[in-house]
Design a protein around this motif. Structure first.
Motif, PDB file in Angstrom:
ATOM      1  N   ASP A  14       0.851  -1.190   0.000  1.00  0.00           N
ATOM      2  CA  ASP A  14       0.000   0.000   0.000  1.00  0.00           C
ATOM      3  C   ASP A  14       0.883   1.235   0.000  1.00  0.00           C
ATOM      4  OD1 ASP A  14      -1.851   2.002   0.318  1.00  0.00           O
ATOM      5  OD2 ASP A  14      -2.813   1.127   2.081  1.00  0.00           O
ATOM      6  N   ARG A  15       1.106   1.762  -1.189  1.00  0.00           N
ATOM      7  CA  ARG A  15       2.019   2.897  -1.353  1.00  0.00           C
ATOM      8  C   ARG A  15       1.579   4.099  -0.523  1.00  0.00           C
ATOM      9  NH1 ARG A  15       1.683   7.060  -5.239  1.00  0.00           N
ATOM     10  NH2 ARG A  15       3.618   8.234  -5.306  1.00  0.00           N
ATOM     11  N   ASN A  16       0.294   4.386  -0.507  1.00  0.00           N
ATOM     12  CA  ASN A  16      -0.204   5.559   0.219  1.00  0.00           C
ATOM     13  C   ASN A  16       0.038   5.452   1.715  1.00  0.00           C
ATOM     14  OD1 ASN A  16      -1.166   6.809  -2.134  1.00  0.00           O
ATOM     15  ND2 ASN A  16      -3.068   5.653  -2.028  1.00  0.00           N
ATOM     16  N   MET A  17       0.010   4.243   2.244  1.00  0.00           N
ATOM     17  CA  MET A  17       0.176   4.049   3.678  1.00  0.00           C
ATOM     18  C   MET A  17       1.654   4.006   4.089  1.00  0.00           C
ATOM     19  SD  MET A  17      -1.318   0.997   6.056  1.00  0.00           S
ATOM     20  CE  MET A  17      -0.041  -0.192   5.704  1.00  0.00           C
ATOM     21  N   ALA A  18       2.514   3.379   3.276  1.00  0.00           N
ATOM     22  CA  ALA A  18       3.872   3.083   3.737  1.00  0.00           C
ATOM     23  C   ALA A  18       4.980   3.881   3.065  1.00  0.00           C
ATOM     24  CB  ALA A  18       4.152   1.594   3.553  1.00  0.00           C
ATOM     25  N   ALA A  19       4.737   4.477   1.907  1.00  0.00           N
ATOM     26  CA  ALA A  19       5.824   5.086   1.139  1.00  0.00           C
ATOM     27  C   ALA A  19       6.556   6.183   1.907  1.00  0.00           C
ATOM     28  CB  ALA A  19       5.306   5.626  -0.186  1.00  0.00           C
ATOM     29  N   ALA A  20       5.836   7.039   2.583  1.00  0.00           N
ATOM     30  CA  ALA A  20       6.483   8.129   3.325  1.00  0.00           C
ATOM     31  C   ALA A  20       7.376   7.586   4.442  1.00  0.00           C
ATOM     32  CB  ALA A  20       5.437   9.079   3.893  1.00  0.00           C
ATOM     33  N   LYS A  21       6.895   6.543   5.134  1.00  0.00           N
ATOM     34  CA  LYS A  21       7.686   5.943   6.214  1.00  0.00           C
ATOM     35  C   LYS A  21       8.923   5.251   5.661  1.00  0.00           C
ATOM     36  CE  LYS A  21       3.563   5.186   8.992  1.00  0.00           C
ATOM     37  NZ  LYS A  21       2.618   4.187   9.484  1.00  0.00           N
ATOM     38  N   VAL A  22       8.766   4.537   4.537  1.00  0.00           N
ATOM     39  CA  VAL A  22       9.905   3.860   3.909  1.00  0.00           C
ATOM     40  C   VAL A  22      10.953   4.889   3.487  1.00  0.00           C
ATOM     41  CG1 VAL A  22      10.648   2.539   1.877  1.00  0.00           C
ATOM     42  CG2 VAL A  22       8.623   1.828   3.163  1.00  0.00           C
ATOM     43  N   ASN A  23      10.515   5.947   2.833  1.00  0.00           N
ATOM     44  CA  ASN A  23      11.460   6.970   2.385  1.00  0.00           C
ATOM     45  C   ASN A  23      12.164   7.667   3.537  1.00  0.00           C
ATOM     46  OD1 ASN A  23      11.410   6.768  -0.460  1.00  0.00           O
ATOM     47  ND2 ASN A  23       9.382   7.710  -0.476  1.00  0.00           N
ATOM     48  N   ALA A  24      11.467   7.878   4.651  1.00  0.00           N
ATOM     49  CA  ALA A  24      12.094   8.488   5.822  1.00  0.00           C
ATOM     50  C   ALA A  24      13.185   7.574   6.387  1.00  0.00           C
ATOM     51  CB  ALA A  24      11.043   8.785   6.891  1.00  0.00           C
ATOM     52  N   ILE A  25      12.907   6.279   6.457  1.00  0.00           N
ATOM     53  CA  ILE A  25      13.902   5.318   6.957  1.00  0.00           C
ATOM     54  C   ILE A  25      15.097   5.259   6.013  1.00  0.00           C
ATOM     55  CG2 ILE A  25      14.336   2.869   7.422  1.00  0.00           C
ATOM     56  CD1 ILE A  25      11.370   2.742   8.421  1.00  0.00           C
ATOM     57  N   LEU A  26      14.834   5.220   4.705  1.00  0.00           N
ATOM     58  CA  LEU A  26      15.937   5.182   3.734  1.00  0.00           C
ATOM     59  C   LEU A  26      16.780   6.451   3.821  1.00  0.00           C
ATOM     60  CD1 LEU A  26      14.213   3.614   0.591  1.00  0.00           C
ATOM     61  CD2 LEU A  26      15.643   2.490   2.319  1.00  0.00           C
ATOM     62  N   SER A  27      16.152   7.573   4.041  1.00  0.00           N
ATOM     63  CA  SER A  27      16.891   8.830   4.188  1.00  0.00           C
ATOM     64  C   SER A  27      17.788   8.797   5.422  1.00  0.00           C
ATOM     65  CB  SER A  27      15.909   9.991   4.278  1.00  0.00           C
ATOM     66  OG  SER A  27      16.590  11.211   4.403  1.00  0.00           O
ATOM     67  N   ASP A  28      17.284   8.224   6.508  1.00  0.00           N
ATOM     68  CA  ASP A  28      18.078   8.110   7.741  1.00  0.00           C
ATOM     69  C   ASP A  28      19.317   7.239   7.538  1.00  0.00           C
ATOM     70  OD1 ASP A  28      16.284   9.705   9.083  1.00  0.00           O
ATOM     71  OD2 ASP A  28      15.227   8.032  10.037  1.00  0.00           O
ATOM     72  N   HIS A  29      19.257   6.293   6.602  1.00  0.00           N
ATOM     73  CA  HIS A  29      20.360   5.371   6.337  1.00  0.00           C
ATOM     74  C   HIS A  29      21.012   5.642   4.976  1.00  0.00           C
ATOM     75  CE1 HIS A  29      19.483   2.726   9.797  1.00  0.00           C
ATOM     76  NE2 HIS A  29      18.247   3.135   9.595  1.00  0.00           N
ATOM     77  N   GLY A  30      20.851   6.848   4.485  1.00  0.00           N
ATOM     78  CA  GLY A  30      21.298   7.207   3.146  1.00  0.00           C
ATOM     79  C   GLY A  30      22.784   7.059   2.895  1.00  0.00           C
ATOM     80  N   GLU A  31      23.597   7.101   3.933  1.00  0.00           N
ATOM     81  CA  GLU A  31      25.054   7.002   3.754  1.00  0.00           C
ATOM     82  C   GLU A  31      25.493   5.641   3.235  1.00  0.00           C
ATOM     83  OE1 GLU A  31      24.047   5.476   7.727  1.00  0.00           O
ATOM     84  OE2 GLU A  31      23.583   7.385   6.770  1.00  0.00           O
ATOM     85  N   MET A  32      24.663   4.633   3.395  1.00  0.00           N
ATOM     86  CA  MET A  32      25.038   3.298   2.923  1.00  0.00           C
ATOM     87  C   MET A  32      24.490   2.989   1.531  1.00  0.00           C
ATOM     88  SD  MET A  32      22.553   0.578   4.915  1.00  0.00           S
ATOM     89  CE  MET A  32      22.828   1.205   6.540  1.00  0.00           C
ATOM     90  N   ILE A  33      23.581   3.814   1.031  1.00  0.00           N
ATOM     91  CA  ILE A  33      22.940   3.563  -0.256  1.00  0.00           C
ATOM     92  C   ILE A  33      23.789   4.112  -1.398  1.00  0.00           C
ATOM     93  CG2 ILE A  33      20.889   3.974  -1.673  1.00  0.00           C
ATOM     94  CD1 ILE A  33      19.309   4.161   1.007  1.00  0.00           C
ATOM     95  N   VAL A  34      24.188   3.212  -2.303  1.00  0.00           N
ATOM     96  CA  VAL A  34      24.990   3.585  -3.468  1.00  0.00           C
ATOM     97  C   VAL A  34      24.083   3.875  -4.661  1.00  0.00           C
ATOM     98  CG1 VAL A  34      26.776   2.784  -5.058  1.00  0.00           C
ATOM     99  CG2 VAL A  34      26.901   2.174  -2.634  1.00  0.00           C
TER     100      VAL A  34
END
Length: 80
Positions: A14-34
């Motif tokens: 459910d993109r509308n329910m989870a996308a913002a939370k997923v993106n916030a978590i990915l942003s918090d861990h952005g230093e490891m994402i290539v």
């Protein structure tokens, strides 16, 4: 601990329910994402995010653990 290269696959039902939370978590861990690629599978009702990462096993576990706790989100990882 040594950093390793890996892939993380994220499936969001459910993109509308989870996308913002997923993106916030990915942003918090952005230093490891290539690299990151997102694919909407509208006909199946899911969205996929693929990540290329460089991180320690502890860092990968912290990221995937947070993502996996979200409703409608499934996560799989592979480290080489």
């Amino acid at each position: 601990m040594q950093k390793r290269i890996g892939i993380i696959g994220i499936s969001i039902k459910d993109r509308n329910m989870a996308a913002a939370k997923v993106n916030a978590i990915l942003s918090d861990h952005g230093e490891m994402i290539v690299g990151r690629m997102g694919l909407p599978f509208r006909d199946r009702g899911i969205n996929i995010i693929d990540l290329i990462i460089e991180a320690t096993t502890d860092e990968v576990g912290a990221l995937t653990g947070k993502l996996g706790m979200l409703d409608g989100v499934q996560v799989k990882s592979l480290l080489v």
